[in-house]
Scaffold this active site. Structure first.
Site, PDB file in Angstrom:
ATOM      1  NE  ARG A  14      15.665   0.374  -4.981  1.00 14.01           N
ATOM      2  CZ  ARG A  14      15.769   1.235  -5.990  1.00 14.01           C
ATOM      3  NH1 ARG A  14      16.109   2.485  -5.757  1.00 14.01           N
ATOM      4  NH2 ARG A  14      15.515   0.857  -7.222  1.00 14.01           N
ATOM      5  CE1 TYR A 343     -22.075  -0.116  14.652  1.00 11.65           C
ATOM      6  CE2 TYR A 343     -23.284  -1.557  16.150  1.00 11.65           C
ATOM      7  CZ  TYR A 343     -22.575  -1.358  14.964  1.00 11.65           C
ATOM      8  OH  TYR A 343     -22.392  -2.410  14.107  1.00 11.65           O
TER       9      TYR A 343
END
Ligand code: UD1
Ligand code: MG
Length: 432
Positions: A14, A343
């Site tokens: 399921r 960064y």
């Protein structure tokens, strides 16, 4: 000595997944690891029954042992698979289901304590909607006489509110005998673990039910139930974080991992995600919409809003990481500041250094990663590209807009950009 046998051979159809059901993650780790963590303080040994061809599951439960159930013939059959490694074992054994990961250690303690007073103890609950759970049939004295599976139950039995959670505990000597005697003459032609309860009763011995809240005993069979389990675990983690002295301004918007460590007087603003492996020391502020993973933030630092701390990052004491700043394998020294649009990857930044807006460490040359070192007290001008490997010395300055390809000595100023040329009148020319 006590052993836990965890059944996890089912694929979990399921879930509609290529992955075994118990490998689906809750709060950053496979659900089966939650169950194992609850078991470890109570049981000396854990054996996991897996299906054939589930190497990732075997790896996920290591160092605990696994046995393979080659054919899926029912929960009773799966439990039998633990018989060879438990040959001659004289202690108690509990059987648990891998898709029932919310059980707490405290409830397992109650289970083994109840087993001390009876020949078999099982966990039961009274769910708001008993749905298709097995029903617990009790005698007049409260002892459990049998469990009837929903598929096999009469109308009267389906009306019983007490449901089987799927955990039993007994002396292995008895349990193994009851398991060996199971038959599969039922609606689903399966060997039901639950039928051992009737065997206890038939021998004139005593089985008892220990009740626990549905929130703990609920099973996971679909992604909808997985999401409900995630919500339950998140609620527990947030509560523990707040009881530990962290402020969660809007708790339900914060996502924690099973191992998130938040120190005292940490303040977490809304919509922050803690992926696994994060340690936040005391007095840190994590501002809204930040994402952190495998990193350490030292005392008094300020992170965010909108910051991203990636694996291998350490933010030093009192340092600031501002909006749209990404750190990967970067060490930011104490009091250093990277406040805007930056960064920093594979980098070491010294104490008190200031990283201007738009600074980028160019750490990747397309093949290899290289390191950037920035000395203590350095000032990196806005829009500096640091082409690694490169080192900027202590107290050095880089001019705004520089592309730094060579090391900068301590205390130096590096200017690495085209010089500005003004052409008088040329701006206005041709505009008419
Ligand atoms: C089971 C119980 C039911 C209980 C419910 C609680 C039985 C017969 N029924 O039903 O009384 O109310 O759990 O959630 O036990 N498994 C194997 N091998 C097998 C079959 C199952 O390892 O051959 C494992 C599954 O992977 C799963 C667990 O056993 O982790 C339970 O199996 P599942 O099919 O989900 O049982 P339920 O129908 O939910
Ligand atoms: Mg189930």
């Amino acid at each position: 000595m006590r052993t836990a046998i965890i059944l996890a051979a089912g694929q979990g159809t399921r879930m509609k997944s290529a992955m075994p059901k118990v490998m689906h993650r809750i709060a950053g780790r496979p659900m089966i690891r939650h169950l194992i963590a609850a078991c470890e303080p109570v049981f000396d040994r854990v054996i996991v029954v897996v299906g054939p061809g589930m190497p990732e599951l075997e790896k996920a439960v290591a160092p605990h042992a696994t046995v393979v159930q080659a054919e899926r013939l029912g929960t009773g059959h799966a439990a039998r698979m633990a018989a060879p490694p438990l040959e001659g074992f004289s202690g108690d054994a509990a059987v648990l289901y891998g898709d029932n990961p919310l059980i707490t250690t405290a409830t397992l303690e109650r289970l083994v304590a109840a087993r001390g007073q009876a020949d078999l103890a099982l966990l039961a609950m009274r769910p708001a909607d008993p749905a298709k759970y097995g029903r617990v049939v009790q005698g007049p004295d409260g002892a459990v006489e049998r469990i009837v599976e929903w598929a096999d139950a009469s109308e009267a039995e389906r009306a019983i509110g007490l449901c089987n959670a799927g955990v039993v505990c007994a002396a292995w000597k008895d349990l193994s005998r009851w398991l060996a005697a199971l038959r599969n003459d039922n609606r689903q032609s399966e060997f039901y673990l639950t039928d051992v309860v009737a065997a206890v009763h038939a021998e004139g011995r005593r089985a008892v039910a220990v009740e626990a809240p549905e929130a703990e005993l609920r099973g996971i069979n679909s992604r909808i139930e997985l999401a409900a389990a995630e919500a339950e675990v998140q609620a527990r983690l947030r509560e523990a974080a707040m009881l530990g002295g962290a402020t969660l301004v809007q708790p339900e918007s914060v996502t924690l991992s099973f191992d998130t460590k938040l120190g005292q007087d940490v303040v977490v603003e809304p919509h922050v995600v803690f992926a696994p492996g994060v340690t936040i020391e005391n007095d840190v502020a994590i501002r809204a919409f930040s994402h952190l993973e495998q990193c350490v933030v030292r005392r008094g630092a300020i992170i965010g809003p909108y910051a991203r701390l990636r694996p291998g990052t350490e933010v030093g004491e009192g340092a600031h990481v501002g909006n749209f700043v990404e750190l990967k394998a970067a060490h930011l020294g104490a009091g250093a500041k990277a406040n805007h649009l930056t960064y920093l990857g594979d980098a070491t930044i010294g104490a008190g250094a200031k990283i201007g807006a738009g600074t980028i460490t160019c750490n990747y040359d397309g093949v290899n990663k290289h390191r950037t070192e920035i000395g203590a007290g350095a000032f990196i001008g806005s829009d500096t590209a640091l082409v690694a490997p490169v080192r900027v010395g202590a107290r050095a300055i880089t001019a705004a807009g520089s592309v730094v390809t060579e090391d900068v000595p301590d205390d130096a100023l590096a200017i690495a950009r085209g010089r500005q040329v003004n052409k008088p009148g040329r701006g206005a020319k041709g505009k008419k």
